[in-house]
Design a protein around this motif. Structure first.
Motif, PDB file in Angstrom:
ATOM      1  N   GLU B 126       0.869  -1.187   0.000  1.00 51.78           N
ATOM      2  CA  GLU B 126       0.000   0.000   0.000  1.00 51.78           C
ATOM      3  C   GLU B 126       0.904   1.235   0.000  1.00 51.78           C
ATOM      4  O   GLU B 126       1.214   1.792   1.051  1.00 51.78           O
ATOM      5  CB  GLU B 126      -0.892   0.012   1.240  1.00 51.78           C
ATOM      6  N   PHE B 128       0.420   4.227  -0.650  1.00 52.91           N
ATOM      7  CA  PHE B 128      -0.136   5.489  -0.176  1.00 52.91           C
ATOM      8  C   PHE B 128      -0.785   5.350   1.198  1.00 52.91           C
ATOM      9  O   PHE B 128      -1.724   6.065   1.530  1.00 52.91           O
ATOM     10  CB  PHE B 128      -1.136   6.042  -1.203  1.00 52.91           C
ATOM     11  N   HIS B 149      -4.519  12.121  -1.436  1.00 54.00           N
ATOM     12  CA  HIS B 149      -4.388  10.736  -1.006  1.00 54.00           C
ATOM     13  C   HIS B 149      -5.660   9.938  -1.260  1.00 54.00           C
ATOM     14  O   HIS B 149      -5.606   8.781  -1.680  1.00 54.00           O
ATOM     15  CB  HIS B 149      -4.056  10.691   0.492  1.00 54.00           C
ATOM     16  N   LEU B 152      -5.722   8.990  -4.768  1.00 54.94           N
ATOM     17  CA  LEU B 152      -4.740   7.934  -5.066  1.00 54.94           C
ATOM     18  C   LEU B 152      -5.202   6.582  -4.503  1.00 54.94           C
ATOM     19  O   LEU B 152      -5.041   5.548  -5.143  1.00 54.94           O
ATOM     20  CB  LEU B 152      -3.376   8.311  -4.485  1.00 54.94           C
ATOM     21  N   GLU B 153      -5.774   6.627  -3.311  1.00 47.88           N
ATOM     22  CA  GLU B 153      -6.214   5.377  -2.687  1.00 47.88           C
ATOM     23  C   GLU B 153      -7.416   4.761  -3.395  1.00 47.88           C
ATOM     24  O   GLU B 153      -7.693   3.580  -3.235  1.00 47.88           O
ATOM     25  CB  GLU B 153      -6.533   5.610  -1.211  1.00 47.88           C
ATOM     26  N   GLN B 160      -2.004   2.035  -8.273  1.00 49.01           N
ATOM     27  CA  GLN B 160      -1.340   2.793  -7.202  1.00 49.01           C
ATOM     28  C   GLN B 160       0.168   2.549  -7.246  1.00 49.01           C
ATOM     29  O   GLN B 160       0.976   3.474  -7.128  1.00 49.01           O
ATOM     30  CB  GLN B 160      -1.846   2.344  -5.832  1.00 49.01           C
ATOM     31  N   THR B 161       0.529   1.291  -7.430  1.00 49.71           N
ATOM     32  CA  THR B 161       1.952   0.940  -7.409  1.00 49.71           C
ATOM     33  C   THR B 161       2.715   1.639  -8.524  1.00 49.71           C
ATOM     34  O   THR B 161       3.785   2.217  -8.289  1.00 49.71           O
ATOM     35  CB  THR B 161       2.113  -0.592  -7.548  1.00 49.71           C
ATOM     36  N   TRP B 164       2.987   5.374  -7.897  1.00 52.30           N
ATOM     37  CA  TRP B 164       3.957   5.650  -6.827  1.00 52.30           C
ATOM     38  C   TRP B 164       5.385   5.526  -7.357  1.00 52.30           C
ATOM     39  O   TRP B 164       6.224   6.395  -7.112  1.00 52.30           O
ATOM     40  CB  TRP B 164       3.720   4.678  -5.669  1.00 52.30           C
ATOM     41  N   ALA B 194      -4.565   5.157 -14.750  1.00 51.57           N
ATOM     42  CA  ALA B 194      -4.533   5.809 -13.436  1.00 51.57           C
ATOM     43  C   ALA B 194      -4.675   7.323 -13.576  1.00 51.57           C
ATOM     44  O   ALA B 194      -5.489   7.946 -12.881  1.00 51.57           O
ATOM     45  CB  ALA B 194      -3.226   5.471 -12.728  1.00 51.57           C
TER      46      ALA B 194
END
Lengths: 226, 210
Positions: B126, B128, B149, B152-153, B160-161, B164, B194
């Motif tokens: 995770e 974020f 956030h 993003l979540e 997400q990965t 990031w 994304a």
């Protein structure tokens, strides 16, 4: 797929700083001349303006904020003696390098001659070889590309093309099974051929052709397909 | 010239640690007018975010401070390049800082260093995950951070990965593909999906308003 499609596909990557250095420079010069991409990039920048706030904040060290303000206004202190020491060291190194360079010059010339011989042999033995006539500014030249299976590299020759106009450059693009991939810029001077040898752009990107363009406008001069 | 902390002690109450729209305009105008106090206020407001951003990308606190230093020098010397829109000052400062950090990261040596450091760590499941929430008064802009956030979540974990790794760690498509053992094309697709989801969520966000 046109070259402009590559720019369209990579707008977000450009705005978010995800392009490689050379790709980023290529895109920057394109945006300055393409109103459509310029507008799209500005919109994306607006939309993603707050994304950097996703990071975890880091509290400044004691005194840092004061120093940041002071140095921004008055400039960073310059330590001239550090530069002097560095210059002295550099001068000594240059002297040493000069001596060894002279001694190696002959060997380098021999190496270049051998490389040219190898390249010519590769052209003779090449299986995937394509050539296209290129015309520009009254010049009639050629664009030649072939794959050397021994070295697993692509070789490109451009000849009899005029120098790129100010602010422009010739650029090679690989047409792959996954779309266009920008290759390097090519220099031409109209007097002698330009020869490039390049690694294949990755095993998952099978090359099916190549394009020669004038950037940043994306004007195609030649397109070849295997 | 008093610093913000001196300003606090002089007036007997803290400066409001938020940036209202009218104040952003005022800050911008004061920066254009070469008001050093305005620069000090801006630094107090946004330096933690700039340091966090540069440190995430460069993984070196010393270099991060240098980047932030360069960014504030640009703010001071090239304020004319900031958008005239009162909502444009802080995003511009964020963008300037990120671009400076990315420029440094693009140098081959630094990128290799980054990759080497990164290879020693596992990619978080995770990325974020929210740290402990600080006192809002001590972290101006925290509510903006929380909103980013949340956006993003809301992304699927695999998106997400890649966001990031790409946006907040500065890894190239090829490095991400290598790290996650997936094709480069998949990395690009996940990033595109994304960002297409993030854009409408982030676009309506306003400046730091009380």
């Amino acid at each position: 797929m046109s070259v402009h499609d590559w720019y369209v596909e990579n707008r977000i990557a450009f705005v978010t700083g995800l392009l490689e250095k050379e790709e980023h420079a290529l895109f920057t010069s394109h945006v300055e001349r393409c109103p459509e991409c310029g507008e799209a990039v500005m919109t994306l920048e607006r939309e993603l303006a707050w994304l950097p706030m996703g990071v975890t904040p880091v509290a400044p060290r004691p005194g840092l904020t004061h120093r940041l303000a002071d140095q921004a206004v008055r400039g960073r202190p310059r330590y001239w003696w550090r530069w002097a020491a560095a210059l002295g060291t550099a001068a000594s190194l240059l002297l040493a390098v000069r001596v060894s360079t002279e001694a190696r010059a002959l060997a380098v010339s021999q190496g270049q001659l051998n490389a040219i011989k190898d390249s010519l042999a590769a052209i003779v033995g090449a299986e995937r070889l394509l050539q296209e006539t290129v015309r520009r500014d009254g010049y009639e030249g050629g664009f030649l590309i072939f794959y050397d299976q021994d070295t697993e590299r692509w070789n490109v020759v451009v000849h009899d093309l005029p120098p790129a106009r100010p602010g422009e450059e010739y650029r090679l693009w690989f047409v792959t099974s996954r779309g266009l991939l920008p290759g390097p810029a090519l220099r031409a001077n109209g007097a002698r051929p330009t020869f490039l040898t390049l690694p294949a752009p990755g095993p998952t990107n099978a090359v099916v052709g190549a394009v020669l363009t004038v950037e940043p406008g994306g004007v195609e001069l030649a397109r070849v397909r295997f | 010239m008093p610093t913000p902390s001196e300003e606090r002690s002089r007036t007997g109450r803290p400066l409001t640690p938020v940036l209202a729209q009218s104040r952003a305009l005022s800050l911008h105008e004061r920066l254009v007018a070469r008001d050093e106090q305005a620069l000090a206020e801006l630094i107090e407001l946004i330096a933690p975010w700039l340091l966090g951003l540069a440190q995430a990308l460069l993984e070196d606190s010393g270099e991060a401070e240098e980047v932030v230093q360069e960014a504030f020098a640009i703010v001071w010397n090239k304020i004319g390049q900031a958008p005239a829109d009162p909502r444009g000052l802080l995003p511009w400062v964020l963008r300037v800082t990120r671009n400076r950090a990315i420029d440094r990261l693009r140098s081959r040596r630094r990128r290799l260093l980054k990759v080497a450091r990164f290879a020693a760590r596992a990619v978080p499941v995770e990325p974020f995950a929210e740290p402990e929430e600080p006192n809002e008064a001590r972290a101006p802009g925290w509510h903006v951070h929380r909103a980013v956030h949340a956006a993003l979540e809301a992304l699927p974990p695999e998106q997400q990965t890649v966001v990031w790794l790409a946006y907040f760690q500065g890894l190239t498509h090829a490095r991400i593909a290598e790290r996650l053992s997936i094709p480069v094309g998949t990395v690009k697709t996940r990033l595109r999906l994304a960002f297409d989801k993030l854009r409408p969520l982030l676009a309506p966000m306003k400046d730091w308003i009380v």
